[in-house]
Write a protein that holds these residues in place. Structure first.
Motif, mmCIF file in Angstrom:
data_model
loop_
_atom_site.group_PDB
_atom_site.id
_atom_site.type_symbol
_atom_site.label_atom_id
_atom_site.label_comp_id
_atom_site.label_asym_id
_atom_site.label_seq_id
_atom_site.Cartn_x
_atom_site.Cartn_y
_atom_site.Cartn_z
ATOM 1 N N ASP A 37 34.267 12.840 67.955
ATOM 2 C CA ASP A 37 35.567 12.000 67.967
ATOM 3 C C ASP A 37 36.809 12.828 68.194
ATOM 4 O O ASP A 37 36.683 14.064 68.041
ATOM 5 N N MET A 38 37.926 12.381 68.665
ATOM 6 C CA MET A 38 38.969 12.952 68.918
ATOM 7 C C MET A 38 39.712 13.257 67.491
ATOM 8 O O MET A 38 39.702 12.275 66.457
ATOM 9 N N VAL A 39 40.231 14.468 67.146
ATOM 10 C CA VAL A 39 40.925 14.789 66.173
ATOM 11 C C VAL A 39 42.193 15.425 66.197
ATOM 12 O O VAL A 39 42.381 16.219 67.212
ATOM 13 N N PRO A 40 43.115 15.251 65.357
ATOM 14 C CA PRO A 40 44.475 15.839 65.497
ATOM 15 C C PRO A 40 44.386 17.497 65.183
ATOM 16 O O PRO A 40 43.628 18.073 64.455
ATOM 17 N N THR A 41 44.704 18.250 66.322
ATOM 18 C CA THR A 41 44.642 19.688 66.392
ATOM 19 C C THR A 41 45.802 20.161 66.450
ATOM 20 O O THR A 41 46.915 20.011 67.488
ATOM 21 N N PRO A 42 46.378 21.262 65.565
ATOM 22 C CA PRO A 42 47.346 22.056 65.644
ATOM 23 C C PRO A 42 47.488 22.873 66.991
ATOM 24 O O PRO A 42 46.289 23.584 67.289
ATOM 25 N N VAL A 43 48.490 23.344 67.673
ATOM 26 C CA VAL A 43 48.684 23.872 68.838
ATOM 27 C C VAL A 43 49.463 25.116 68.695
ATOM 28 O O VAL A 43 50.641 24.878 68.318
ATOM 29 N N TYR A 44 49.194 26.421 68.930
ATOM 30 C CA TYR A 44 49.789 27.593 68.412
ATOM 31 C C TYR A 44 50.165 28.212 69.769
ATOM 32 O O TYR A 44 49.498 28.135 70.846
ATOM 33 N N ASP A 45 51.206 28.982 69.966
ATOM 34 C CA ASP A 45 51.526 29.893 71.021
ATOM 35 C C ASP A 45 50.881 31.274 70.788
ATOM 36 O O ASP A 45 51.227 31.978 69.908
ATOM 37 N N GLY A 46 49.795 31.321 71.289
ATOM 38 C CA GLY A 46 48.971 32.546 71.264
ATOM 39 C C GLY A 46 49.882 33.738 71.308
ATOM 40 O O GLY A 46 49.551 34.743 70.576
ATOM 41 N N ALA A 47 50.466 33.899 72.325
ATOM 42 C CA ALA A 47 51.224 35.202 72.370
ATOM 43 C C ALA A 47 52.230 35.682 71.610
ATOM 44 O O ALA A 47 52.511 36.684 71.333
ATOM 45 N N THR A 48 52.507 34.811 70.683
ATOM 46 C CA THR A 48 53.427 35.063 69.348
ATOM 47 C C THR A 48 52.535 35.289 68.026
ATOM 48 O O THR A 48 53.249 35.519 67.089
ATOM 49 N N LEU A 49 51.200 35.206 68.036
ATOM 50 C CA LEU A 49 50.678 35.372 66.940
ATOM 51 C C LEU A 49 50.484 36.818 66.385
ATOM 52 O O LEU A 49 50.117 37.580 67.259
ATOM 53 N N ALA A 50 50.911 37.102 65.376
ATOM 54 C CA ALA A 50 51.058 38.554 64.755
ATOM 55 C C ALA A 50 49.376 39.081 64.547
ATOM 56 O O ALA A 50 48.666 38.222 64.140
ATOM 57 N N PRO A 51 49.400 40.431 64.672
ATOM 58 C CA PRO A 51 48.017 40.866 64.416
ATOM 59 C C PRO A 51 47.702 40.588 63.137
ATOM 60 O O PRO A 51 48.571 40.779 62.045
ATOM 61 N N GLY A 52 46.345 40.291 62.597
ATOM 62 C CA GLY A 52 45.988 40.230 61.198
ATOM 63 C C GLY A 52 45.904 38.531 61.144
ATOM 64 O O GLY A 52 45.649 38.102 60.082
ATOM 65 N N THR A 53 46.545 37.708 61.890
ATOM 66 C CA THR A 53 46.653 36.326 61.849
ATOM 67 C C THR A 53 45.176 35.637 61.754
ATOM 68 O O THR A 53 44.501 36.182 62.537
ATOM 69 N N SER A 54 44.946 34.951 60.938
ATOM 70 C CA SER A 54 43.585 34.158 60.821
ATOM 71 C C SER A 54 43.768 32.800 60.818
ATOM 72 O O SER A 54 44.522 32.232 59.982
ATOM 73 N N LEU A 55 42.930 31.887 61.680
ATOM 74 C CA LEU A 55 43.309 30.656 61.637
ATOM 75 C C LEU A 55 41.612 29.938 61.756
ATOM 76 O O LEU A 55 40.956 30.386 62.355
ATOM 77 N N GLU A 56 41.799 28.778 60.979
ATOM 78 C CA GLU A 56 40.479 28.069 60.489
ATOM 79 C C GLU A 56 40.273 26.823 61.838
ATOM 80 O O GLU A 56 41.455 26.154 62.071
ATOM 81 N N GLY A 57 39.456 26.618 62.508
ATOM 82 C CA GLY A 57 39.521 25.464 63.259
ATOM 83 C C GLY A 57 39.464 24.211 62.914
ATOM 84 O O GLY A 57 38.952 23.982 61.616
ATOM 85 N N PRO A 58 39.600 23.089 63.513
ATOM 86 C CA PRO A 58 40.193 23.219 64.938
ATOM 87 C C PRO A 58 41.486 23.480 65.132
ATOM 88 O O PRO A 58 42.350 23.204 64.344
ATOM 89 N N VAL A 59 41.623 24.477 65.972
ATOM 90 C CA VAL A 59 42.948 24.893 66.778
ATOM 91 C C VAL A 59 42.825 25.237 68.235
ATOM 92 O O VAL A 59 41.952 25.480 68.582
ATOM 93 N N VAL A 60 44.027 25.020 68.794
ATOM 94 C CA VAL A 60 44.214 25.428 70.194
ATOM 95 C C VAL A 60 45.118 26.694 70.121
ATOM 96 O O VAL A 60 46.380 26.452 69.588
ATOM 97 N N LEU A 61 44.895 27.592 70.830
ATOM 98 C CA LEU A 61 45.703 28.909 71.123
ATOM 99 C C LEU A 61 46.023 28.695 72.529
ATOM 100 O O LEU A 61 45.273 29.056 73.553
ATOM 101 N N GLU A 62 47.279 28.533 73.063
ATOM 102 C CA GLU A 62 47.969 28.752 74.337
ATOM 103 C C GLU A 62 48.335 30.087 74.527
ATOM 104 O O GLU A 62 49.363 30.272 73.870
#
Length: 91
Positions: A37-62
């Motif tokens: 099914d379709m699920v609401p998914t957070p979208v992150y600006d991948g270029a601005t993610l700091a080293p050490g960042t951890s994210l649990e899916g579902p997520v989109v990294l642009e």
């Protein structure tokens, strides 16, 4: 074949996680194979993610030039060189 000669500048490893916790810039629906099914998914600006960042899916990294989709039950981590590592849970 293609041969190339040149100098490549490596980025300095970054150990500081400036900026605190990552925050999504938007949200959109993406398909979740687990739920089928379709699920609401957070979208992150991948270029601005700091080293050490951890994210649990579902997520989109642009990122400039590519988009990374991290599915449900997967885990993404940004390393010191700002590379994205995805743990799929498959050995």
């Amino acid at each position: 074949g293609v041969d190339a000669i040149g100098t490549v500048m490596k980025t300095a490893a970054q150990s500081d996680a400036a900026g605190g916790a990552a925050r999504p810039r938007s949200e959109r629906l993406t398909y979740c194979p687990k739920r089928r099914d379709m699920v609401p998914t957070p979208v992150y600006d991948g270029a601005t993610l700091a080293p050490g960042t951890s994210l649990e899916g579902p997520v989109v990294l642009e990122h400039p030039g590519t988009t990374i989709v991290v599915f449900t039950e997967q885990h993404a981590r940004i390393d010191a060189h700002r590379h994205t590592h995805i743990d799929t849970g498959i050995a």
